[in-house]
Structure formats: structure tokens, C-alpha cells
Design an enzyme around this catalytic site. Structure first.
Site, PDB file in Angstrom:
ATOM      1  N   PHE A 165       0.813  -1.225   0.000  1.00 33.72           N
ATOM      2  CA  PHE A 165       0.000   0.000   0.000  1.00 33.72           C
ATOM      3  C   PHE A 165       0.841   1.267   0.000  1.00 33.72           C
ATOM      4  O   PHE A 165       0.355   2.341   0.334  1.00 33.72           O
ATOM      5  CB  PHE A 165      -0.977   0.012   1.185  1.00 33.72           C
ATOM      6  CG  PHE A 165      -1.705  -1.280   1.379  1.00 33.72           C
ATOM      7  CD1 PHE A 165      -2.589  -1.737   0.420  1.00 33.72           C
ATOM      8  CD2 PHE A 165      -1.489  -2.060   2.493  1.00 33.72           C
ATOM      9  CE1 PHE A 165      -3.255  -2.949   0.576  1.00 33.72           C
ATOM     10  CE2 PHE A 165      -2.149  -3.272   2.664  1.00 33.72           C
ATOM     11  CZ  PHE A 165      -3.033  -3.719   1.701  1.00 33.72           C
ATOM     12  N   ILE A 211      -8.013  -3.837 -19.954  1.00 28.72           N
ATOM     13  CA  ILE A 211      -7.886  -4.657 -18.746  1.00 28.72           C
ATOM     14  C   ILE A 211      -7.172  -5.954 -19.120  1.00 28.72           C
ATOM     15  O   ILE A 211      -7.724  -6.813 -19.808  1.00 28.72           O
ATOM     16  CB  ILE A 211      -9.259  -4.942 -18.134  1.00 28.72           C
ATOM     17  CG1 ILE A 211      -9.995  -3.621 -17.845  1.00 28.72           C
ATOM     18  CG2 ILE A 211      -9.108  -5.758 -16.865  1.00 28.72           C
ATOM     19  CD1 ILE A 211      -9.250  -2.664 -16.944  1.00 28.72           C
ATOM     20  N   GLN A 255      -8.176  -5.326  -7.309  1.00 31.49           N
ATOM     21  CA  GLN A 255      -7.526  -4.059  -6.996  1.00 31.49           C
ATOM     22  C   GLN A 255      -8.553  -2.995  -6.643  1.00 31.49           C
ATOM     23  O   GLN A 255      -8.399  -2.251  -5.679  1.00 31.49           O
ATOM     24  CB  GLN A 255      -6.695  -3.588  -8.200  1.00 31.49           C
ATOM     25  CG  GLN A 255      -5.332  -4.236  -8.312  1.00 31.49           C
ATOM     26  CD  GLN A 255      -4.391  -3.731  -7.246  1.00 31.49           C
ATOM     27  OE1 GLN A 255      -3.905  -2.609  -7.305  1.00 31.49           O
ATOM     28  NE2 GLN A 255      -4.145  -4.547  -6.248  1.00 31.49           N
ATOM     29  N   LYS A 313      -3.729   1.162 -18.567  1.00 33.80           N
ATOM     30  CA  LYS A 313      -3.421   2.259 -17.651  1.00 33.80           C
ATOM     31  C   LYS A 313      -3.538   1.744 -16.215  1.00 33.80           C
ATOM     32  O   LYS A 313      -4.136   0.714 -15.959  1.00 33.80           O
ATOM     33  CB  LYS A 313      -4.379   3.427 -17.869  1.00 33.80           C
ATOM     34  CG  LYS A 313      -4.353   3.996 -19.276  1.00 33.80           C
ATOM     35  CD  LYS A 313      -5.136   5.299 -19.411  1.00 33.80           C
ATOM     36  CE  LYS A 313      -6.623   5.096 -19.399  1.00 33.80           C
ATOM     37  NZ  LYS A 313      -7.367   6.338 -19.762  1.00 33.80           N
ATOM     38  N   GLY A 343      -4.582   0.818  -9.481  1.00 34.41           N
ATOM     39  CA  GLY A 343      -4.483   0.626  -8.036  1.00 34.41           C
ATOM     40  C   GLY A 343      -4.874   1.841  -7.221  1.00 34.41           C
ATOM     41  O   GLY A 343      -5.463   1.710  -6.144  1.00 34.41           O
ATOM     42  N   GLU A 344      -4.568   3.039  -7.713  1.00 39.49           N
ATOM     43  CA  GLU A 344      -4.826   4.247  -6.934  1.00 39.49           C
ATOM     44  C   GLU A 344      -6.284   4.699  -7.035  1.00 39.49           C
ATOM     45  O   GLU A 344      -6.906   5.063  -6.033  1.00 39.49           O
ATOM     46  CB  GLU A 344      -3.904   5.391  -7.387  1.00 39.49           C
ATOM     47  CG  GLU A 344      -2.461   5.010  -7.637  1.00 39.49           C
ATOM     48  CD  GLU A 344      -1.737   4.477  -6.415  1.00 39.49           C
ATOM     49  OE1 GLU A 344      -2.226   4.650  -5.288  1.00 39.49           O
ATOM     50  OE2 GLU A 344      -0.668   3.868  -6.588  1.00 39.49           O
TER      51      GLU A 344
END
Length: 741
Positions: free
Chosen positions: A238, A627, A636, A699, A702-703
Site C-alpha cells: 500500500f 484490462i 484491486q 493504464k 491501483g490508486e
């Protein structure tokens, strides 16, 4: 149930992750689990005061414990060339100069390290180390300290500040967020082993082996190739593993001191002060619009806490420059030094914090305008170009994400008037928010190796921290070459492999996918060149027409053109075919802007008697380009959203301002979201490739899974109870207090 039904169920099971079997069987080794001969153990001793100097440190009692090999302090330590002088310490920019100063910057700072034959001996001896301090004044209260820290301009001002101050609709509010702690399941640990006078091997929990390699090569004046770092399996990061922390240097020093491999594993309480956290923050948002809902101006001010020995700016105002087409914009920021350890990047760093204030203010404006919150955002999102750089977006589908997300949550059931829907003791409300992230890509290398048996190995130094990078690499290699997935193996997380950037900032797969794509493409071309010596059909074959299987090579437009790997390797006297490539961004970064985006929608229940907030439904619609691995991508997003639930409703790093100490620095006292706190999270993707970001069109994701979750929940709470909550976390006591007014 019959055999046929069982077979049908089995055939529908999704493909597993490439590292799945190793993880669930225990075959995969985490940092503290490697077996190294002649290993000994280290335990840190932490300061008991938050500020001052060490006057004396007594280790005599500790040394009497059977099994103790040595005790390192600032008075007794091995040489670290990169920290030999004050100037070198500043030049190293390492952060806390562990065991190289008698200054105390925060409570919990390592002041000694016991090295012993067993963990039990080291732990007991560490409890016997005594220190006396010259205590100094300290500051740990962010809200008290921030008042005296002035704001400074951050980024270029857009338009003019005074031009919009008399608009008919102005929102001017302040927002506070308490510090959050990463708390990954696996504690940080390091096994340090000097395999020679100038060769170092590290088994270390981190998110980038090449970063660790470079750091210790510099600190000890070694060639980079002499530092080998393993971090193949990581039990959550994280962001906590994106930098090299003092305990890693401490373990390396310990191994140098006793000339043996040393294992150092942090305790859970030490994790709270040793591996960073999302800093506490204060924000002010002032925004204005006309009566039609056109956003015409914004002032975003932010402050976040940092340590007194190192400055960390979380970049909170950055997101305000990214989403909406404000013609007038001004951002200001400051950091507030405290006697706490240094914060660091935590999932969705900066933008996750900033978007809470921004999306709360815009939601508040929507009620003032009596306009649907989705409509207000659709009206103002900058879909054509980056509002700061004016570069056209390569792809941008947040508008589509908003519309589809609204359908997923059943947005038409939302009532425009707050506190108008109840069910017994429960208020019911709907909320939404958006998130965005600058989609990045960095230089990365990868190798691909074809063996005689038709199996393939894809290699990169990048660490898979649980994001599914390895499976994504396998999918790309399969898609490009045609070789079955069960014949494609992945090797990563080792600094001896082709270099790659750290796994963070949603750039992991975006970066390494380009290298895997190029390596796979070149492999087909190389195999065709060798095949041409056996069959003229392969001369000049273009990559798109070449197909590899687990037995040989063929051409898509000529079914008769086939060469087996057995013949190809024998004829060309080959043992293997290996290719290594480098892939990096090009001129497209000068022509386009890149973003990932998300639309978060939620339905909440708020209990009028207990103040409990229950997230009943959560839907996330995301644009992450193509994806590559749908399972991992969905995981995610849902995992990040659970983190957002924790941020919104329960997570806070509490501090006793009188003693300068953390309260609840364990998993009993620090509350975060668990299964019972989260609904089944519905996730979907736009799934449209970005043609310019990299060859795969993927692209980062995760964020953006967390950027927008907290404000969506806060906005739903407002819709439920009619009271605006501007401070996180929104705990039951705050709800009850709000309802009692």
C-alpha cells in the site's frame, strides 16, 4: 450432484494467479521466511521520549544474556561510508540517520539494536537496554501546530483569484483527516547477509528491489551488481515499501558487525512508527459557480504533517488541477513539522486526501443549486484536455463511467431532499464522487526465454506486491505469442533480473507491459528467423502472421508452414532463445495527457440510535485502459474501496499530545475495515485501450480504486441524515452529536 455437473463447475472456474499455488501452499517465501545458514536475530530498542538527546545508554545487563552477540548504538557501530560525516548524511537523503546521531526526533526511534543467537534472547536482552535522555520540548498535535505554519503557492495560478469572489454561489469550508496507517498483513522484515567483503545479499520486504539495490550500493560504496535483493512475495504494501526504511540499514549494519546473516523483523507496534503512514491533513476549499452550475473558480489550501528531520509533502492540491475545467484556480500548501516519524505515500497518495475535500465541496454545491450531483460533474469535467497543461487527453471516459456507475447503484432511487428516507431506526442515503490519477509509465526492462520443450520464461526485477503483475505479464506473453499460459512461467522480484521500476503509483503493469509486449514480439520474429533455415515460408514473415505454440512455430496465413521446436533447436544448435528489451515512454508524453479515472457510488444506512454507518452497497466504475487481467483488476478496485471505507469511517492514528506517544498502535486499538464492514462491491470497467500510453493499452488502476470512495460515503451520509460531515473518520460519536443538534 453428478460427475457431469462437477465437470461443468470445474470448467467455469477462473484461471488462477501465476503465484497462487506458491502462496497458498507456503512454497512462496516472504522476506522473513528464507532459510540462511548460520543466521542470527536482531531486535530494535526504541526511544521512550519524543524529543531530546541521548545522555547515556547502558547495555551491560543486556550483554550478560546468554546468546547475545553484540549491541549496536550510536557509540558502537560498523562504518557506513555514506554516513561518515554530517555532509554525507545530508547528501545521502536517506531520512533518519539511524545509529548516526544522539538526537531523538520521535518516540519509538531506534536507539539500539541487540543481535543474538535466537529471537528470544535478542528480545529479552533488548528489554534490558537502558537510556537516559536530555528531554526537549516537543510538538505532536497537528491541529495545534498548523496554525503557525504559513501557506505557500503550489503550482501555477490559473486566471485570477479576485475575478470570481462575487459569484452568486460560494462554498467555503474546511476539512480535516486524521492520519491513516498502511498496516499490511506481512510485517516488514529483512535478512541481511554479507556474502563477501564487498558483496551483499538482502531478502527484504519492499516494492522495488532495484531501488533498494541502488540505495545500499551508494551507502556502502559498492558496485550495484554487488548488491543482490530478493522480494519475490510481498504480503501487502500500500506504499509502505516504496522507500528504504531505517530498519533495513540497521539489519545491514548488524550483519556487518557480527559477520553473519542477520534477520530483523518489525513488530506490529513498531510498524506504526517505522514504515510511514498517510499524514494527517487540513484543507480549505473555496469554490464558486454561477446559477447554472458552471464552476468558475476555486481556492484549495492544504497542510499535512511531516517529521522534524525530513520534509514530506503529500501533494494534496494536485488533484484539483486534474478533474474540472476551473477557469480560475489557486492552490496553496504547507507541511507541518512534528516530533513523529516521517509519513510516506499511501494508496492514492495526496489525491485521495485532496479529492475528499474537493468532492465534498462540489456535492455541497449541488444541493445549493438543487442540481443532481452527477449532472453537476458531467457539466464541469474537463473531458477534452488536461486543464493544467492543456494537452489533449489520450483517452478519457469519466463521463461514461459516471453514467454507468449511476445505473449500477440504482441512482434513480436517490431522493434529492436529505433525511427523507427511513427504515425503522435507519436513515438511508445515496452518495457519489469521482476520482482521477495521472496515468504514468516508466522505463522498464524484461527478458523472455524460449526453451526446447516449448516453455517460456518471462523475467523482470519488478516485484508483484499482490496486484497481479505476474499474471498480467503471462496474459500479455500468451496473447502476443500464442503459447499456452500453462507453458509461460514468470520470474520477478530479484535485482539480478532485467531492471524495472518500483511497484507503485499505478505504474507497475503500465511500465513493464511495454517491455513484455516488445520481448514477446521480438521472440516471434527471432524464432521465425531460425525457422527460415528449415522452411523458406518463414523468410520475411511479419510478426502479426507468426504463431507460436507449445510445440513449434507456424504461420496464420499458411497452414502448411510449420516447424517444430525440436527441429528448430537441433538444426540451429540452440539450447535456448533469449531476448532482453527495454521499453520506455516516448514523444507521446509531449503530445498527450494520460489519466485513469473512477466513479464511486454508494448507498448507506445510518442508525439514528447508535450512530453506526453501514455501507449497504458500493459500486465502482473505472477507466484503466485495456484490462489485461480482469480478476486482478477487479480485486484491486474492490480492495482499494474497502480501504476507502476504513478511511471514511474508522481509521485514525491517535496520539497523546501530552506524552508524544501513539495510542492503539496495534490491530486491537487501530480500527480498519474488515469483511463485516464491507458489502459485496460491484466493479466494472470501461475496458477501452489507450492507444498511446504503451503497446498494451493498459493504464494504472491501483490508486483510483480508493480516490473518491471516502467522499462518496460522506456524501451519502449527508443525503441520509442532512448533516454535512467534513472530518474523517466519521465515527458513531460524531454522527450522534450531529443528530442531536
Amino acid at each position: 450432484m453428478g460427475l457431469l455437473e462437477l465437470l461443468k463447475i470445474k470448467s467455469k472456474r477462473p484461471e488462477g494467479r501465476v503465484e497462487g499455488v506458491e502462496k497458498v501452499t507456503g512454497k512462496g517465501k516472504y522476506a522473513a521466511e528464507y532459510e540462511v545458514k548460520n543466521i542470527c536475530y536482531a531486535v530494535l530498542v526504541n526511544s521512550t521520549v519524543p524529543s531530546g538527546r541521548i545522555q547515556s545508554i547502558t547495555v551491560d545487563k543486556a550483554k550478560q544474556v546468554e546468546g547475545v552477540l553484540d549491541i549496536i548504538t550510536h557509540l558502537h557501530k560498523p562504518a557506513v561510508p555514506g554516513m561518515a560525516t554530517e555532509d554525507k548524511i545530508k547528501e545521502a537523503k536517506f531520512g533518519l540517520p539511524v545509529f548516526h546521531t544522539d538526537k531523538i526526533f520521535f518516540k519509538g526511534q531506534p536507539i539500539a539494536m541487540v543481535i543474538a543467537e535466537t529471537l528470544e534472547d535478542a528480545t529479552f536482552a533488548a528489554s534490558l537496554v537502558e537510556a537516559e535522555y536530555q528531554k526537549d520540548d516537543f510538538a505532536v498535535d497537528f491541529n495545534a501546530a498548523r496554525e503557525s505554519v504559513p501557506l505557500k503557492a503550489e503550482g501555477k495560478e490559473r486566471g485570477g483569484f479576485n475575478t470570481w469572489q462575487s459569484l452568486p454561489l460560494i462554498i467555503d469550508q474546511q476539512y480535516n483527516i486524521r492520519a491513516d496507517v498502511h498496516n499490511p498483513m506481512e510485517m516488514h522484515a529483512t535478512i541481511a547477509h554479507w556474502t563477501g567483503h564487498d558483496t551483499l545479499r538482502l531478502y527484504d520486504k519492499n516494492q522495488g528491489v532495484n531501488n533498494v539495490q541502488k540505495t545500499f550500493a551508494k551507502l556502502f560504496g559498492l558496485p550495484e551488481k554487488n548488491v543482490e535483493v530478493f522480494s519475490e512475495f510481498v504480503g501487502g504494501g500500500f506504499g509502505s515499501g516504496l522507500r528504504v526504511w531505517p530498519h533495513v540499514l540497521a539489519s545491514v549494519m548488524a550483519a556487518k558487525q557480527v559477520n553473519r546473516p542477520v534477520k530483523l523483523m518489525l513488530t506490529r507496534s513498531q510498524m506504526f512508527v517505522a514504515t510511514g503512514y498517510r499524514p494527517a491533513s487540513w484543507q480549505r476549499i473555496k469554490l464558486g459557480s454561477d446559477q447554472s452550475g458552471n464552476l468558475l473558480g476555486i481556492l484549495h489550501q492544504a497542510k499535512n504533517e511531516t517529521s522534524v528531520y525530513e520534509n514530506f509533502n503529500d501533494g494534496i492540491t494536485r488533484v484539483t488541477r486534474l478533474i474540472y475545467k476551473f477557469p480560475n484556480l489557486k492552490t496553496e500548501a504547507a507541511t507541518v513539522p512534528l516530533n513523529l516519524s516521517t509519513p510516506t505515500w499511501m494508496r492514492g497518495p495526496g489525491d485521495c486526501t485532496g479529492v475528499f475535500a474537493l468532492e465534498s465541496a462540489i456535492d455541497e454545491l449541488s444541493y445549493r443549486l438543487k442540481m443532481d450531483p452527477v449532472e453537476l460533474r458531467l457539466k464541469n469535467i474537463s473531458l477534452e484536455k488536461h486543464p493544467d497543461s492543456n494537452l489533449p487527453w489520450s483517452t478519457h471516459f469519466l463521463d461514461e463511467g459516471l453514467k454507468r456507475g449511476a445505473e449500477m447503484i440504482g441512482w434513480n432511487a436517490r431522493k434529492a431532499v436529505p433525511a427523507s428516507v427511513t427504515d425503522g431506526d435507519w436513515y438511508i442515503g445515496y452518495g457519489m464522487a469521482v476520482g482521477m490519477w495521472n496515468a504514468g509509465r516508466r522505463e522498464s526492462q524484461a527478458a523472455i526465454v524460449l526453451h526446447k520443450d516449448g516453455s517460456v520464461m518471462v523475467q523482470t526485477a519488478m516485484t508483484d506486491i499482490g496486484t497481479g503483475t505476474g499474471t498480467g505479464m503471462q496474459n500479455i506473453a500468451h496473447e502476443i505469442t500464442g503459447i499456452p499460459k500453462n507453458k509461460i512461467h514468470i520470474e520477478l522480484g530479484n535485482s539480478t533480473l532485467p531492471p524495472a521500476p518500483s511497484q507503485g503509483g499505478s505504474t507497475g503493469l503500465s511500465s513493464v507491459s511495454g517491455a513484455v509486449y516488445e520481448a514477446s514480439t521480438q521472440l516471434k520474429q527471432k524464432v521465425a528467423e531460425y525457422a527460415a533455415s528449415l522452411s523458406e515460408s518463414f523468410k520475411g514473415a511479419v510478426s502479426e502472421n507468426i504463431l507460436l505454440t507449445d510445440t513449434g512455430i507456424s504461420l496464420k496465413n499458411n497452414s502448411d508452414a510449420t516447424v517444430s521446436f525440436a527441429d528448430l533447436f537441433e538444426k540451429n544448435h540452440l539450447d535456448e532463445i533469449r531476448l532482453e528489451v527495454t521499453s520506455k515512454p516516448g514523444s507521446e508524453r509531449e503530445k498527450f495527457a494520460f489519466c485513469s479515472s473512477s466513479a464511486h457510488f454508494c448507498k448507506v444506512r445510518v442508525n439514528k440510535r447508535t450512530g453506526k454507518v453501514k455501507v449497504e452497497k458500493l459500486a465502482v466504475m473505472a477507466d484503466g485502459g485495456k484490462i489485461i487481467n480482469s480478476q486482478a483488476a477487479a480485486n484491486q478496485m474492490s480492495g482499494a474501496a474497502v480501504g476507502g471505507i476504513g478511511m471514511a469511517l474508522m481509521e485514525e492514528n491517535q496520539i497523546d499530545s501530552r506524552l508524544g506517544t501513539l495510542i492503539g498502535n496495534d490491530l486491537a486499538g487501530y480500527h480498519f475495515a474488515v469483511n463485516a464492514d464491507a458489502p459485496i462491491i460491484e466493479v466494472d470497467f470501461i475496458n477501452k485501450p489507450d492507444p498511446h500510453i504503451n503497446p498494451s493499452g493498459a493504464k494504472g488502476l491501483g490508486e483510483v480504486g480508493i480516490i473518491g470512495t471516502a467522499p462518496a460515503i460522506a456524501n451519502a451520509i449527508y443525503n441520509a441524515i442532512g448533516v454535512r460531515m467534513r472530518d474523517l473518520p466519521i465515527t458513531p460519536d460524531k454522527i450522534l452529536m450531529a443528530l442531536s443538534r
